[in-house]
Design an enzyme around this catalytic site. Sequence first.
Site, PDB file in Angstrom:
ATOM      1  N   THR A 162      -5.187   7.906   7.880  1.00  0.00           N
ATOM      2  CA  THR A 162      -5.179   6.757   6.979  1.00  0.00           C
ATOM      3  C   THR A 162      -6.629   6.329   6.793  1.00  0.00           C
ATOM      4  O   THR A 162      -7.500   6.705   7.560  1.00  0.00           O
ATOM      5  CB  THR A 162      -4.308   5.609   7.537  1.00  0.00           C
ATOM      6  N   GLY A 163      -6.846   5.557   5.742  1.00  0.00           N
ATOM      7  CA  GLY A 163      -8.216   5.124   5.469  1.00  0.00           C
ATOM      8  C   GLY A 163      -8.728   5.714   4.178  1.00  0.00           C
ATOM      9  O   GLY A 163      -7.949   6.249   3.389  1.00  0.00           O
ATOM     10  N   GLY A 171      -9.572   7.981   1.678  1.00  0.00           N
ATOM     11  CA  GLY A 171      -9.138   9.375   1.595  1.00  0.00           C
ATOM     12  C   GLY A 171     -10.249  10.359   1.285  1.00  0.00           C
ATOM     13  O   GLY A 171     -10.221  11.500   1.756  1.00  0.00           O
ATOM     14  N   THR A 217      -1.707   3.485   4.471  1.00  0.00           N
ATOM     15  CA  THR A 217      -0.792   4.596   4.216  1.00  0.00           C
ATOM     16  C   THR A 217       0.165   4.637   5.379  1.00  0.00           C
ATOM     17  O   THR A 217      -0.245   4.330   6.499  1.00  0.00           O
ATOM     18  CB  THR A 217      -1.589   5.921   4.207  1.00  0.00           C
ATOM     19  N   SER A 224       0.812  -1.218   0.000  1.00  0.00           N
ATOM     20  CA  SER A 224       0.000   0.000   0.000  1.00  0.00           C
ATOM     21  C   SER A 224       0.843   1.264   0.000  1.00  0.00           C
ATOM     22  O   SER A 224       0.301   2.368   0.043  1.00  0.00           O
ATOM     23  CB  SER A 224      -0.926  -0.004   1.220  1.00  0.00           C
ATOM     24  N   THR A 250       1.789   6.998   0.244  1.00  0.00           N
ATOM     25  CA  THR A 250       0.901   5.867  -0.058  1.00  0.00           C
ATOM     26  C   THR A 250       0.863   5.600  -1.551  1.00  0.00           C
ATOM     27  O   THR A 250       1.176   6.487  -2.356  1.00  0.00           O
ATOM     28  CB  THR A 250      -0.531   6.189   0.429  1.00  0.00           C
ATOM     29  N   ARG A 284      -6.886   9.169  -9.810  1.00  0.00           N
ATOM     30  CA  ARG A 284      -7.513   9.352  -8.489  1.00  0.00           C
ATOM     31  C   ARG A 284      -6.438   9.732  -7.470  1.00  0.00           C
ATOM     32  O   ARG A 284      -5.393   9.111  -7.370  1.00  0.00           O
ATOM     33  CB  ARG A 284      -8.205   8.057  -8.062  1.00  0.00           C
ATOM     34  N   VAL A 285      -6.707  10.768  -6.711  1.00  0.00           N
ATOM     35  CA  VAL A 285      -5.795  11.197  -5.649  1.00  0.00           C
ATOM     36  C   VAL A 285      -6.567  11.180  -4.340  1.00  0.00           C
ATOM     37  O   VAL A 285      -7.687  11.691  -4.274  1.00  0.00           O
ATOM     38  CB  VAL A 285      -5.242  12.616  -5.937  1.00  0.00           C
ATOM     39  N   GLY A 286      -5.989  10.602  -3.319  1.00  0.00           N
ATOM     40  CA  GLY A 286      -6.653  10.544  -2.023  1.00  0.00           C
ATOM     41  C   GLY A 286      -6.253  11.701  -1.125  1.00  0.00           C
ATOM     42  O   GLY A 286      -5.796  12.756  -1.580  1.00  0.00           O
ATOM     43  N   ASP A 287      -6.408  11.490   0.156  1.00  0.00           N
ATOM     44  CA  ASP A 287      -6.099  12.539   1.134  1.00  0.00           C
ATOM     45  C   ASP A 287      -4.598  12.677   1.399  1.00  0.00           C
ATOM     46  O   ASP A 287      -4.124  13.738   1.815  1.00  0.00           O
ATOM     47  CB  ASP A 287      -6.782  12.227   2.470  1.00  0.00           C
TER      48      ASP A 287
HETATM   49  N1  ASP Z   1      -5.659   7.374   2.635  1.00  0.00           N
HETATM   50  C1  ASP Z   1      -5.220   6.586   1.508  1.00  0.00           C
HETATM   51  C2  ASP Z   1      -5.946   7.026   0.278  1.00  0.00           C
HETATM   52  O1  ASP Z   1      -7.126   7.302   0.354  1.00  0.00           O
HETATM   53  C3  ASP Z   1      -5.390   5.133   1.680  1.00  0.00           C
HETATM   54  C4  ASP Z   1      -5.272   4.588   3.081  1.00  0.00           C
HETATM   55  O2  ASP Z   1      -4.647   5.149   3.929  1.00  0.00           O
HETATM   56  O3  ASP Z   1      -5.839   3.545   3.373  1.00  0.00           O
HETATM   57  O4  ASP Z   1      -5.359   7.034  -0.775  1.00  0.00           O
END
Ligand code: ASP
Length: 337
Positions: free
Chosen positions: A247-248, A250, A196, A77, A214, A224-227
């Site tokens: 994390t999680g 985003g 992450t 990840s 991450t 796609r871009v997350g947080d």
């Molecule tokens: N936060 C990350 C994202 O959304 C993924 C993760 O931390 O699980 O890209």
Amino acid sequence: MSSRRNFIQQSMLLGTLPVTQWDLDRQKKAAPIVISTWDFGKYANQAAWEVIANKGTALDAVEAGVKVTELDANNQSVGYGGLPDRDGAVTLDACIMDHEYRCGSVAALENIVHAISVARAVMEKTPHVMLVGPGALQFALENGFKTSNLLTPASEKAWKEWLKNAKYEPVKNIENQLYQPQNSKVLPGSRDNHDTIGMIALDQHHNLSGACTTSGMAFKLKGRVGDSPIIGAGLYVDNEIGAATATGVGEEVIRIVGSHLVVELMRQGLTPQKACIAAVERVVKRNPARAKDIQVGFIAINRKGEYGAFALHDGFTYSVKTAKEELVLQSDFYFKK
Ligand code: ASP
């Protein structure tokens, strides 16, 4: 005249500034501390701690720390070995922030293992905060970073498996299944399809910094871009208050500008633990049904070296390193059975 006004006037007469709460905190012996998301953060913390223990800066520490995870092929990840997007390309998101609000970020970066170091170069060598996609890669190449193939055979295999149904479905983190480094018995892809490393540190100079890196959601849409590379969402540092990282899923963290929210809650007087709880509650309040199906977790520290963590669901772990201890902890969580 109040004694405080008296004191301030005297200070001004003497040519010194009044002592603020921040100054008082600085005088306290704040233990250096490194804290990072997930159990695999333990190995990253060890590298960060080496820097901190040698009186290095939190900035150098967090970069050195998360580079360990970026380089770990078994971690699917983050960085090298990360699960690819739905087209089979590993694209990395990362950001870094120091004690002076300096920050740098890259998103959708391909073929460079240490996205965090590119983010740091953006911070230090450009007037910008964020570079994305081909522009980020071009900048990396111009600054001496070398390209390599980030798709490992294990991640390629997982992607080909996914292609059979091609269903995009973030899953909650598997409970109590601790990550193992090299030679892991945990099968590739069996842990989760997103995670992450977010790391925040307080150094011996009483300065805070953070890093977050991450490969994002596995099999995500291209672009796609997350947080994680978004300053304020995946990471935020305010040297007067504290630092937080996430994390999680985003998208949910971005919606509440999660890490900034945690720091602002600490500014209002909440402990790191209570601030993380309040941010998770905000995720739930926004969309309770969605919150049931996804994972989001926050970790935070304040200037005193107090720390906290909280997640939507069971299964979130985090790693802590201080001079006295090295811990991998199960985070408390919102949805109890
Ligand atoms: N936060 C990350 C994202 O959304 C993924 C993760 O931390 O699980 O890209």
